[in-house]
Design a protein around this motif. Structure first.
Motif, PDB file in Angstrom:
ATOM      1  N   ALA A   1       4.887   7.084   8.978  1.00 41.94           N
ATOM      2  CA  ALA A   1       4.136   8.053   8.177  1.00 41.94           C
ATOM      3  C   ALA A   1       3.632   7.414   6.884  1.00 41.94           C
ATOM      4  O   ALA A   1       2.513   7.680   6.441  1.00 41.94           O
ATOM      5  N   VAL A   2       4.450   6.551   6.286  1.00 40.51           N
ATOM      6  CA  VAL A   2       3.980   5.848   5.079  1.00 40.51           C
ATOM      7  C   VAL A   2       2.844   4.903   5.464  1.00 40.51           C
ATOM      8  O   VAL A   2       1.839   4.794   4.755  1.00 40.51           O
ATOM      9  N   GLY A   3       2.983   4.252   6.632  1.00 41.01           N
ATOM     10  CA  GLY A   3       1.912   3.387   7.112  1.00 41.01           C
ATOM     11  C   GLY A   3       0.616   4.163   7.278  1.00 41.01           C
ATOM     12  O   GLY A   3      -0.462   3.693   6.925  1.00 41.01           O
ATOM     13  N   SER A   4       0.733   5.369   7.804  1.00 43.38           N
ATOM     14  CA  SER A   4      -0.442   6.215   7.979  1.00 43.38           C
ATOM     15  C   SER A   4      -1.008   6.644   6.634  1.00 43.38           C
ATOM     16  O   SER A   4      -2.213   6.613   6.406  1.00 43.38           O
ATOM     17  N   ALA A   5      -0.125   7.023   5.746  1.00 38.15           N
ATOM     18  CA  ALA A   5      -0.561   7.567   4.454  1.00 38.15           C
ATOM     19  C   ALA A   5      -1.198   6.493   3.574  1.00 38.15           C
ATOM     20  O   ALA A   5      -2.258   6.695   2.985  1.00 38.15           O
ATOM     21  N   VAL A   6      -0.545   5.338   3.492  1.00 37.71           N
ATOM     22  CA  VAL A   6      -1.046   4.283   2.613  1.00 37.71           C
ATOM     23  C   VAL A   6      -2.197   3.554   3.287  1.00 37.71           C
ATOM     24  O   VAL A   6      -2.021   2.947   4.340  1.00 37.71           O
ATOM     25  N   GLY A   7      -3.364   3.646   2.709  1.00 41.16           N
ATOM     26  CA  GLY A   7      -4.521   2.999   3.318  1.00 41.16           C
ATOM     27  C   GLY A   7      -5.677   2.934   2.351  1.00 41.16           C
ATOM     28  O   GLY A   7      -5.478   2.854   1.129  1.00 41.16           O
ATOM     29  N   LEU A   8      -6.884   2.997   2.913  1.00 38.36           N
ATOM     30  CA  LEU A   8      -8.071   2.978   2.063  1.00 38.36           C
ATOM     31  C   LEU A   8      -8.011   4.099   1.030  1.00 38.36           C
ATOM     32  O   LEU A   8      -8.529   3.968  -0.075  1.00 38.36           O
ATOM     33  N   GLY A   9      -7.362   5.188   1.411  1.00 41.71           N
ATOM     34  CA  GLY A   9      -7.237   6.326   0.497  1.00 41.71           C
ATOM     35  C   GLY A   9      -6.530   5.944  -0.794  1.00 41.71           C
ATOM     36  O   GLY A   9      -6.872   6.445  -1.866  1.00 41.71           O
ATOM     37  N   ASN A  10      -5.558   5.051  -0.710  1.00 44.88           N
ATOM     38  CA  ASN A  10      -4.819   4.638  -1.902  1.00 44.88           C
ATOM     39  C   ASN A  10      -5.507   3.517  -2.651  1.00 44.88           C
ATOM     40  O   ASN A  10      -5.574   3.511  -3.871  1.00 44.88           O
ATOM     41  N   LEU A  11      -5.976   2.507  -1.883  1.00 42.60           N
ATOM     42  CA  LEU A  11      -6.445   1.279  -2.524  1.00 42.60           C
ATOM     43  C   LEU A  11      -7.912   1.370  -2.928  1.00 42.60           C
ATOM     44  O   LEU A  11      -8.316   0.820  -3.945  1.00 42.60           O
ATOM     45  N   TRP A  12      -8.701   2.077  -2.140  1.00 40.40           N
ATOM     46  CA  TRP A  12     -10.134   2.149  -2.409  1.00 40.40           C
ATOM     47  C   TRP A  12     -10.511   3.494  -3.035  1.00 40.40           C
ATOM     48  O   TRP A  12     -11.117   3.550  -4.096  1.00 40.40           O
ATOM     49  N   ARG A  13     -10.071   4.595  -2.395  1.00 41.41           N
ATOM     50  CA  ARG A  13     -10.555   5.904  -2.816  1.00 41.41           C
ATOM     51  C   ARG A  13      -9.874   6.381  -4.106  1.00 41.41           C
ATOM     52  O   ARG A  13     -10.544   6.833  -5.038  1.00 41.41           O
ATOM     53  N   PHE A  14      -8.536   6.285  -4.144  1.00 44.68           N
ATOM     54  CA  PHE A  14      -7.810   6.821  -5.302  1.00 44.68           C
ATOM     55  C   PHE A  14      -8.298   6.255  -6.637  1.00 44.68           C
ATOM     56  O   PHE A  14      -8.646   7.020  -7.544  1.00 44.68           O
ATOM     57  N   PRO A  15      -8.354   4.920  -6.795  1.00 44.94           N
ATOM     58  CA  PRO A  15      -8.772   4.401  -8.109  1.00 44.94           C
ATOM     59  C   PRO A  15     -10.155   4.867  -8.534  1.00 44.94           C
ATOM     60  O   PRO A  15     -10.362   5.225  -9.685  1.00 44.94           O
ATOM     61  N   TYR A  16     -11.117   4.898  -7.579  1.00 43.02           N
ATOM     62  CA  TYR A  16     -12.457   5.266  -8.054  1.00 43.02           C
ATOM     63  C   TYR A  16     -12.567   6.765  -8.311  1.00 43.02           C
ATOM     64  O   TYR A  16     -13.297   7.196  -9.200  1.00 43.02           O
ATOM     65  N   VAL A  17     -11.813   7.564  -7.546  1.00 41.97           N
ATOM     66  CA  VAL A  17     -11.829   9.010  -7.806  1.00 41.97           C
ATOM     67  C   VAL A  17     -11.168   9.300  -9.166  1.00 41.97           C
ATOM     68  O   VAL A  17     -11.640  10.130  -9.935  1.00 41.97           O
TER      69      VAL A  17
ATOM     70  N   PHE B   1      -7.592  -8.415  -0.330  1.00 50.42           N
ATOM     71  CA  PHE B   1      -8.384  -7.822   0.749  1.00 50.42           C
ATOM     72  C   PHE B   1      -7.664  -7.878   2.096  1.00 50.42           C
ATOM     73  O   PHE B   1      -7.921  -7.057   2.976  1.00 50.42           O
ATOM     74  N   ILE B   2      -6.737  -8.823   2.249  1.00 44.54           N
ATOM     75  CA  ILE B   2      -5.884  -8.761   3.452  1.00 44.54           C
ATOM     76  C   ILE B   2      -5.003  -7.522   3.369  1.00 44.54           C
ATOM     77  O   ILE B   2      -4.779  -6.813   4.356  1.00 44.54           O
ATOM     78  N   LEU B   3      -4.497  -7.268   2.163  1.00 43.50           N
ATOM     79  CA  LEU B   3      -3.702  -6.065   1.935  1.00 43.50           C
ATOM     80  C   LEU B   3      -4.486  -4.825   2.343  1.00 43.50           C
ATOM     81  O   LEU B   3      -3.989  -3.947   3.051  1.00 43.50           O
ATOM     82  N   VAL B   4      -5.733  -4.765   1.916  1.00 40.86           N
ATOM     83  CA  VAL B   4      -6.572  -3.620   2.265  1.00 40.86           C
ATOM     84  C   VAL B   4      -6.720  -3.512   3.779  1.00 40.86           C
ATOM     85  O   VAL B   4      -6.579  -2.425   4.356  1.00 40.86           O
ATOM     86  N   PHE B   5      -6.969  -4.635   4.418  1.00 40.67           N
ATOM     87  CA  PHE B   5      -7.167  -4.633   5.866  1.00 40.67           C
ATOM     88  C   PHE B   5      -5.941  -4.084   6.599  1.00 40.67           C
ATOM     89  O   PHE B   5      -6.038  -3.202   7.441  1.00 40.67           O
ATOM     90  N   PHE B   6      -4.765  -4.597   6.259  1.00 38.36           N
ATOM     91  CA  PHE B   6      -3.568  -4.167   6.985  1.00 38.36           C
ATOM     92  C   PHE B   6      -3.157  -2.744   6.628  1.00 38.36           C
ATOM     93  O   PHE B   6      -2.645  -2.004   7.475  1.00 38.36           O
ATOM     94  N   ALA B   7      -3.380  -2.360   5.372  1.00 42.54           N
ATOM     95  CA  ALA B   7      -3.078  -0.973   5.004  1.00 42.54           C
ATOM     96  C   ALA B   7      -3.968  -0.030   5.803  1.00 42.54           C
ATOM     97  O   ALA B   7      -3.521   1.015   6.291  1.00 42.54           O
ATOM     98  N   ALA B   8      -5.230  -0.420   5.983  1.00 43.43           N
ATOM     99  CA  ALA B   8      -6.151   0.411   6.753  1.00 43.43           C
ATOM    100  C   ALA B   8      -5.756   0.431   8.231  1.00 43.43           C
ATOM    101  O   ALA B   8      -5.841   1.454   8.900  1.00 43.43           O
ATOM    102  N   LEU B   9      -5.289  -0.717   8.710  1.00 39.89           N
ATOM    103  CA  LEU B   9      -4.887  -0.809  10.121  1.00 39.89           C
ATOM    104  C   LEU B   9      -3.708   0.120  10.417  1.00 39.89           C
ATOM    105  O   LEU B   9      -3.700   0.834  11.423  1.00 39.89           O
ATOM    106  N   SER B  10      -2.711   0.133   9.539  1.00 40.01           N
ATOM    107  CA  SER B  10      -1.546   0.989   9.780  1.00 40.01           C
ATOM    108  C   SER B  10      -1.904   2.457   9.621  1.00 40.01           C
ATOM    109  O   SER B  10      -1.157   3.338  10.012  1.00 40.01           O
TER     110      SER B  10
END
Ligand code: TRP
Length: 480
Positions: free
Chosen positions: A17-33, A312-321
């Protein structure tokens, strides 16, 4: 359901569930929002939303999933029958599948960008380049449908392989490798931000709660962000909950997941804003924050190519999970309902989302502003799909899930699943029956143009009433 579809390890549910939750939403979307909504004030609202709306719905989804023990669609079909309620509530499953398809389609495209940026970072070509030159990296990528399609395909195939390998060999094993890796990379980037960035400035930006800056607009953004970031409203958590061993506490797991998701968003925000401030860039630069401002910031500091690449590897794997949790609920359904093999089911879902993703790919070039589509819908295909799924389907799905768990399931069933005492149960029940539906109604009415803040007592009364009616009489018992 056979025992073979229960997570092997204790704690895998939380990991998944953490793998699902943590993703582009945290790394990309959250900071800019956060940046767009003024920093600390937004974070306060966001934290409240996660606590009062997100957490209760997270618990509701998990408990419906574990109670149903099948894919979301089949679980909802079974539960509406066994609880003698209207078939209407089965839309939770169907709408969720549609939302998963829509989100996966654009999620894969954007996750693909991280591959491009990872390569660019490691190549060192951005080090010492001018701001303008770095900004064109994104522009050039977006201008090329072919390149976008290649990365989109790559990401989708990677996701499909993991889910295709199955609950144990694919998801469980994959997550047990990816998640610790994510933590290490996140800490690396945080350390980098601490050394070269303006941590103090970032912290005061994120944590100084200037209450007067608390806008109604901020509440809307916070609501969408909370649903998206916690993976709520479409059955992803429900599907993972179906594999959860009966002994594990749902309330403790849900609290851990919400805390981890919010924690990662804050840590990522700290690291990113520290670098953005140190390079004297604008924190409110919108969706380009991660793909323009951050590479510029990395380019200004020592070993930026290396750490930028790691990021950006972090972003990739966070998005994958995360993306695997969008495939799993639909694939599980196709296996159950149509007796497809797992591989066939996963391919069907991934291929459909891939095709739909072409619309997002083209939104940035061939179908960009000025073309027929844009004129017709007043926004790009990508924005339309994102808007429909994130701002409409997720909150509506989430509220239906809350209402169903809050009104249709018996107290005994829920208490057994949640594993809490009576006090917490009543709090949770109040939250899913009244608070969450009212909060979403409020945001929707606001979106429809009821702009005045004065109407809120009315909306609260309306929300409580509507929830009560939906729960009690409009319940449309199947036999009446
Ligand atoms: N939560 C993920 C993120 O923050 C995205 C995601 C994965 C999602 N599964 C979901 C969002 C299910 C909504 C519903 O990037």
């Amino acid at each position: 359901m056979s025992q073979s579809n229960v997570w092997t390890h204790k704690g895998t549910f939380i990991l998944a569930a953490v793998g699902s939750a943590v993703g582009l939403g945290n790394l990309w979307r959250f900071p800019y929002v956060v940046g767009e909504n003024g920093g600390g004030a937004f974070i306060l609202v966001y934290a409240l939303t996660v606590l009062l709306v997100g957490l209760p719905i997270l618990m509701a989804e998990t408990l419906i999933g574990r109670h149903g023990r099948q894919s979301p669609i089949m679980s909802m079909i079974a539960l509406t029958k066994s609880h003698n309620t209207s078939k209407i509530w089965q839309v939770i499953g169907w709408m969720g599948a549609l939302a998963a398809l829509l989100i996966l389609s654009f999620y894969s495209v954007i996750a693909g960008w991280s591959v491009h940026f990872g390569i660019q970072q490691f190549s060192g070509s951005m080090q010492g380049a001018s701001h303008e030159a770095i900004a064109t990296v994104l522009d050039n990528l977006l201008a090329s449908p072919v390149l976008l399609l290649v990365y989109h395909t790559l990401f989708m195939v990677a996701s499909a392989i993991i889910v295709g390998l199955g609950v144990h060999r694919g998801l469980e094993k994959g997550l047990r490798i990816i998640m610790p890796l994510l933590l290490v990379m996140l800490l690396l980037v945080l350390a980098y931000g601490a050394v070269y960035g303006e941590m103090g400035q970032a912290a005061s930006y994120l944590f100084s709660f200037n209450l007067s800056a608390l806008s109604l607009q901020g509440w809307i953004a916070a609501m969408g962000q909370a649903f998206f970031s916690l993976s709520l409203g479409l059955g992803a958590i429900m599907a993972y909950g179906a594999y959860m061993p009966a002994r594990e506490s749902i309330s403790k797991s849900a609290a851990t997941i919400a805390l981890a998701d919010t924690g990662v968003a804050l840590v990522a925000g700290l690291a990113i804003f520290a670098l953005v401030f140190a390079a004297q860039l604008d924190p409110a630069s919108g969706p380009g924050l991660m793909f323009i401002s951050l590479p510029i910031a990395f380019s200004a500091f020592p070993a930026g190519a290396l750490f930028g690449g790691v990021f950006f590897i972090l972003v990739f794997f966070a998005a994958l999970s995360s993306s695997i949790s969008l495939i799993e609920p639909v694939a599980a359904f196709l296996v159950e309902r149509f007796r497809l093999s797992r591989l066939q089911a996963v391919c069907a879902m991934a291929a459909t989302a891939w095709l739909l993703g072409i619309l997002t790919v083209l939104s940035f070039n061939v179908m960009a502003e000025g073309t027929i589509f844009h004129t017709l819908f007043k926004r790009s295909a990508f924005d339309s799909i994102d808007f429909l799924a994130t701002n409409i389907l997720l909150p509506v799905g989430g509220v239906l899930i809350a209402l169903f768990a809050g009104w249709a399931l018996s107290r005994a069933e829920v208490e057994r699943e949640l594993g809490t005492n009576a006090r917490w149960f009543l709090l949770w029940q109040f939250a899913v029956r009244y608070v969450a539906p009212t909060a979403v109604l409020f945001v929707f009415l606001k979106g429809l143009g009821f702009t005045s803040g004065d109407v809120w007592p009315l909306v609260v009364a309306l929300g409580f009433m509507a929830s009560f009616v939906a729960g009690r009489s409009l319940w449309l018992k199947a036999d009446s």
